[in-house]
Design a protein around this motif. Sequence first.
Motif, PDB file in Angstrom:
ATOM      1  N   ARG A  45       0.829  -1.207   0.000  1.00  0.00           N
ATOM      2  CA  ARG A  45       0.000   0.000   0.000  1.00  0.00           C
ATOM      3  C   ARG A  45       0.868   1.264   0.000  1.00  0.00           C
ATOM      4  NH1 ARG A  45      -2.996  -1.202   3.979  1.00  0.00           N
ATOM      5  NH2 ARG A  45      -1.821  -0.213   5.651  1.00  0.00           N
ATOM      6  N   SER A  46       1.940   1.238   0.784  1.00  0.00           N
ATOM      7  CA  SER A  46       2.817   2.410   0.845  1.00  0.00           C
ATOM      8  C   SER A  46       3.461   2.688  -0.512  1.00  0.00           C
ATOM      9  CB  SER A  46       3.889   2.175   1.913  1.00  0.00           C
ATOM     10  OG  SER A  46       4.788   3.245   1.951  1.00  0.00           O
ATOM     11  N   GLY A  47       3.966   1.622  -1.173  1.00  0.00           N
ATOM     12  CA  GLY A  47       4.618   1.814  -2.461  1.00  0.00           C
ATOM     13  C   GLY A  47       3.659   2.287  -3.541  1.00  0.00           C
ATOM     14  N   LEU A  48       2.483   1.655  -3.619  1.00  0.00           N
ATOM     15  CA  LEU A  48       1.527   2.040  -4.654  1.00  0.00           C
ATOM     16  C   LEU A  48       0.963   3.441  -4.413  1.00  0.00           C
ATOM     17  CD1 LEU A  48      -0.416  -1.330  -5.143  1.00  0.00           C
ATOM     18  CD2 LEU A  48       1.398  -0.360  -6.567  1.00  0.00           C
ATOM     19  N   THR A  49       0.774   3.799  -3.153  1.00  0.00           N
ATOM     20  CA  THR A  49       0.280   5.150  -2.850  1.00  0.00           C
ATOM     21  C   THR A  49       1.296   6.199  -3.278  1.00  0.00           C
ATOM     22  OG1 THR A  49      -0.919   4.256  -0.958  1.00  0.00           O
ATOM     23  CG2 THR A  49      -0.665   6.638  -1.057  1.00  0.00           C
ATOM     24  N   MET A  50       2.580   5.911  -3.074  1.00  0.00           N
ATOM     25  CA  MET A  50       3.610   6.853  -3.516  1.00  0.00           C
ATOM     26  C   MET A  50       3.580   7.026  -5.033  1.00  0.00           C
ATOM     27  SD  MET A  50       5.284   8.288  -1.119  1.00  0.00           S
ATOM     28  CE  MET A  50       6.692   8.883  -2.012  1.00  0.00           C
ATOM     29  N   VAL A  51       3.288   5.931  -5.761  1.00  0.00           N
ATOM     30  CA  VAL A  51       3.188   6.032  -7.222  1.00  0.00           C
ATOM     31  C   VAL A  51       2.014   6.929  -7.615  1.00  0.00           C
ATOM     32  CG1 VAL A  51       2.744   4.737  -9.341  1.00  0.00           C
ATOM     33  CG2 VAL A  51       4.275   3.794  -7.600  1.00  0.00           C
ATOM     34  N   ILE A  52       0.879   6.758  -6.946  1.00  0.00           N
ATOM     35  CA  ILE A  52      -0.298   7.583  -7.270  1.00  0.00           C
ATOM     36  C   ILE A  52      -0.044   9.051  -6.933  1.00  0.00           C
ATOM     37  CG2 ILE A  52      -2.697   8.000  -6.591  1.00  0.00           C
ATOM     38  CD1 ILE A  52      -3.100   5.033  -6.381  1.00  0.00           C
ATOM     39  N   LEU A  53       0.801   9.296  -5.922  1.00  0.00           N
ATOM     40  CA  LEU A  53       1.045  10.681  -5.496  1.00  0.00           C
ATOM     41  C   LEU A  53       2.134  11.376  -6.304  1.00  0.00           C
ATOM     42  CD1 LEU A  53       0.853  10.412  -1.587  1.00  0.00           C
ATOM     43  CD2 LEU A  53      -0.903  11.123  -3.189  1.00  0.00           C
ATOM     44  N   THR A  54       2.771  10.679  -7.235  1.00  0.00           N
ATOM     45  CA  THR A  54       3.871  11.311  -7.980  1.00  0.00           C
ATOM     46  C   THR A  54       3.453  12.595  -8.704  1.00  0.00           C
ATOM     47  OG1 THR A  54       3.436   9.681  -9.731  1.00  0.00           O
ATOM     48  CG2 THR A  54       5.346   9.301  -8.313  1.00  0.00           C
ATOM     49  N   PRO A  55       2.242  12.699  -9.296  1.00  0.00           N
ATOM     50  CA  PRO A  55       1.918  13.974  -9.972  1.00  0.00           C
ATOM     51  C   PRO A  55       1.856  15.178  -9.033  1.00  0.00           C
ATOM     52  CG  PRO A  55       0.462  12.221 -10.736  1.00  0.00           C
ATOM     53  CD  PRO A  55       1.213  11.672  -9.558  1.00  0.00           C
ATOM     54  N   ILE A  56       1.655  14.944  -7.712  1.00  0.00           N
ATOM     55  CA  ILE A  56       1.598  16.096  -6.798  1.00  0.00           C
ATOM     56  C   ILE A  56       2.845  16.197  -5.939  1.00  0.00           C
ATOM     57  CG2 ILE A  56      -0.903  16.247  -6.715  1.00  0.00           C
ATOM     58  CD1 ILE A  56      -0.920  14.717  -4.151  1.00  0.00           C
ATOM     59  N   THR A  57       3.798  15.255  -6.094  1.00  0.00           N
ATOM     60  CA  THR A  57       5.059  15.368  -5.362  1.00  0.00           C
ATOM     61  C   THR A  57       6.213  15.746  -6.279  1.00  0.00           C
ATOM     62  OG1 THR A  57       5.335  12.972  -5.582  1.00  0.00           O
ATOM     63  CG2 THR A  57       4.429  13.772  -3.517  1.00  0.00           C
ATOM     64  N   PHE A  58       6.090  15.461  -7.570  1.00  0.00           N
ATOM     65  CA  PHE A  58       7.114  15.913  -8.509  1.00  0.00           C
ATOM     66  C   PHE A  58       6.939  17.417  -8.758  1.00  0.00           C
ATOM     67  CE2 PHE A  58       8.261  11.820 -11.057  1.00  0.00           C
ATOM     68  CZ  PHE A  58       8.643  11.229  -9.875  1.00  0.00           C
ATOM     69  N   PRO A  59       8.032  18.113  -9.123  1.00  0.00           N
ATOM     70  CA  PRO A  59       7.886  19.527  -9.502  1.00  0.00           C
ATOM     71  C   PRO A  59       6.823  19.695 -10.576  1.00  0.00           C
ATOM     72  CG  PRO A  59      10.206  18.959  -9.287  1.00  0.00           C
ATOM     73  CD  PRO A  59       9.431  17.672  -9.128  1.00  0.00           C
ATOM     74  N   ILE A  60       5.917  20.628 -10.370  1.00  0.00           N
ATOM     75  CA  ILE A  60       4.729  20.738 -11.230  1.00  0.00           C
ATOM     76  C   ILE A  60       5.097  21.077 -12.665  1.00  0.00           C
ATOM     77  CG2 ILE A  60       4.403  23.158 -10.609  1.00  0.00           C
ATOM     78  CD1 ILE A  60       1.669  20.557 -11.322  1.00  0.00           C
ATOM     79  N   ILE A  61       6.200  21.772 -12.869  1.00  0.00           N
ATOM     80  CA  ILE A  61       6.595  22.123 -14.230  1.00  0.00           C
ATOM     81  C   ILE A  61       6.993  20.858 -15.009  1.00  0.00           C
ATOM     82  CG2 ILE A  61       9.025  22.544 -13.710  1.00  0.00           C
ATOM     83  CD1 ILE A  61       6.940  24.770 -15.974  1.00  0.00           C
ATOM     84  N   VAL A  62       7.618  19.882 -14.321  1.00  0.00           N
ATOM     85  CA  VAL A  62       7.985  18.614 -14.955  1.00  0.00           C
ATOM     86  C   VAL A  62       6.728  17.831 -15.327  1.00  0.00           C
ATOM     87  CG1 VAL A  62       9.228  16.447 -14.660  1.00  0.00           C
ATOM     88  CG2 VAL A  62      10.145  18.549 -13.663  1.00  0.00           C
ATOM     89  N   VAL A  63       5.768  17.806 -14.405  1.00  0.00           N
ATOM     90  CA  VAL A  63       4.501  17.122 -14.677  1.00  0.00           C
ATOM     91  C   VAL A  63       3.801  17.777 -15.866  1.00  0.00           C
ATOM     92  CG1 VAL A  63       2.254  16.475 -13.724  1.00  0.00           C
ATOM     93  CG2 VAL A  63       4.281  16.458 -12.262  1.00  0.00           C
ATOM     94  N   GLY A  64       3.819  19.098 -15.911  1.00  0.00           N
ATOM     95  CA  GLY A  64       3.168  19.816 -17.002  1.00  0.00           C
ATOM     96  C   GLY A  64       3.785  19.494 -18.353  1.00  0.00           C
ATOM     97  N   VAL A  65       5.112  19.446 -18.411  1.00  0.00           N
ATOM     98  CA  VAL A  65       5.779  19.130 -19.681  1.00  0.00           C
ATOM     99  C   VAL A  65       5.450  17.705 -20.119  1.00  0.00           C
ATOM    100  CG1 VAL A  65       8.024  18.851 -20.793  1.00  0.00           C
ATOM    101  CG2 VAL A  65       7.634  20.779 -19.271  1.00  0.00           C
ATOM    102  N   ALA A  66       5.463  16.756 -19.163  1.00  0.00           N
ATOM    103  CA  ALA A  66       5.163  15.354 -19.496  1.00  0.00           C
ATOM    104  C   ALA A  66       3.725  15.207 -19.988  1.00  0.00           C
ATOM    105  CB  ALA A  66       5.400  14.472 -18.266  1.00  0.00           C
ATOM    106  N   VAL A  67       2.789  15.833 -19.280  1.00  0.00           N
ATOM    107  CA  VAL A  67       1.378  15.735 -19.687  1.00  0.00           C
ATOM    108  C   VAL A  67       1.174  16.367 -21.059  1.00  0.00           C
ATOM    109  CG1 VAL A  67      -0.951  16.528 -19.136  1.00  0.00           C
ATOM    110  CG2 VAL A  67       0.510  15.606 -17.340  1.00  0.00           C
ATOM    111  N   TYR A  68       1.818  17.507 -21.290  1.00  0.00           N
ATOM    112  CA  TYR A  68       1.705  18.170 -22.593  1.00  0.00           C
ATOM    113  C   TYR A  68       2.230  17.256 -23.697  1.00  0.00           C
ATOM    114  CZ  TYR A  68       2.962  21.262 -26.454  1.00  0.00           C
ATOM    115  OH  TYR A  68       3.111  21.814 -27.683  1.00  0.00           O
TER     116      TYR A  68
END
Length: 590
Positions: A416-439
């Motif tokens: 549960r701890s490992g999978l929850t960390m995976v789900i939380l990556t979009p809000i724990t990674f720098p938002i600009i990196v997430v934005g570029v990847a999503v784009y």
Amino acid sequence: MTTLQRIRSTPMLLTLPAFAVLFAIFGIPMLLLFATSLNAPNLSFANYIAFFEQRSFVLILIQTFKISFIATALCLIIGYPTAYLITIAGRARPILLVLVFLPWLTSALVRTYAWTVVLGDSGLINRVLLNSGIIDSPLSLIYNRFAVYVGMVHIMLPMMILPIVSVMMSIDTSLMAAARSMGAKPFTAFLRVFVPLSIPGVRSGCILVFVVCLGFYITPQALGGLGDTMLSTLINSQLTTSLNIAATAAAAFILLAMALAVLSVAGVNLAGAHGQPASSEQNARRRKLPSFDKASRYLNEFLVPYRARRWAAKLHQAQRETPWSKIAGAAFLAVVVIYLLAPGFIVIIVSLNAGEFLEFPPKAVSLRWYYSFFNDPSWIGALWNSFQFGVIVSVVSTIVGTLAAFGLSRCSSRLRSGLTMVILTPITFPIIVVGVAVYTGLAKLGLVGTNTGIILGQTIGAIGYVVVIVLATLAGFDRRLEQAAMSMRAGPTQTFMRVTLPLIRSGIIGGALFAFLASFDEVIITSFVSGYAIPTLPLKMLENLKQQLDPTIAAVGALLTMLPIVWLVALYFTLWRGRGALKSAPVAAT
């Protein structure tokens, strides 16, 4: 075997929708982006080498680290004593927590705008100093590094205070009393007993603040000068001007590597509980680091005789807190609360200005800028877009996130701890990196500049908020109630609808409200995906903030400042009703 029985036997199936959305919109694009940064299929580090060969880029990277580090340190210096004073505030603690929590729910864009009103040449501070005759000309309080730190610390301070408070509230205060009964002074007992026990909260707060600061983009751009550019600003500039995806991807992964390095060194686990003992791997890694324990132990040996004489003299002497310490603590707490809340109130007051230009205090009171807002089709259109996206994202992320939380709650704690960390990556990674990847991912699907693309881009972060809140609710759920219902021949659907759902309803509604707020306030991912072709309220406000022409932005800021108050009232009544359901559940079960 029916579908529900199959899901019940393998609850991990409930997490599939969340991981499917996450990997399709964020995971796979991140892999493709990394391959692009390596010039796949001709793998090379040319883009990374080119980045480090640019001296200006390296200076911006160092500057990003320096600004993030100093902002984190300032948050800790202010946040730690604030958290301690809140912890010992007794009955006033809930009120103080709400006062700290309220600015955190307010749009970061609004808070940044508020500081432009406070620190500007004709802002509140300069006007007060000029009118009092202390200065003859306005001070340069904005468009410099000082303003950047003021804005960043104001945004991040609640994120530092809340984890520390949560850990401090779990500390057994009798340990402090025991230390003082052995002759320790209050400050010594605090320093040698309380502070070490509060370190897990300090670590979590520092990591959260530092990683988020690495991705700051709007605040340094709005409050800083040309010399205060951070790496996120550089990435955004590369993406919007040069369209060199490979170079942009390399810069984004350098920023991500910096964040991951900090996370790995600190060993933070956002999905686990605070205060857990460190793992053997963490202890082994810590032993490899340079230690000053031996030097400190030898130094303490010289102080042993003095401490022995002092302990005998002070033993059994009552240690009382002076009234001055309470006055100083109350004054410090008042200053911090004013610092957090004042910008929002100033925006509300400025929005009532009747003049053509923004000024504080307003010479005449009027609602003309509110009329301007509601009569302007561009503002209303942006508001309607944000509202629609918020509702759709809230519904989708609540359904998918609740299913995922339900499945994760049935897993082992490590999984549960490992999978929850995976789900939380979009809000724990720098938002600009997430934005570029999503784009990048949505561009390959042809969804850039579409409503569907914006909804998918905002959903991946909103799912994380829902999972965290519903998981916390399920942690206190008594599964014996489900077993009791099924022993009475209730089917899985009937058990879920009539037992489980009513008891976790408050957590689901809280998650939905958080998801709506996250979508309504989202600006960076939306700016990439929409390309400013589909305006939302934050995008319209950001555009206006850059131009600084229309005072209607003050009315928008005031409305967004009051939105969290409405949200808190709704959440309070939801939790109040949920608590009533929990109290009545055992009675009904018996």
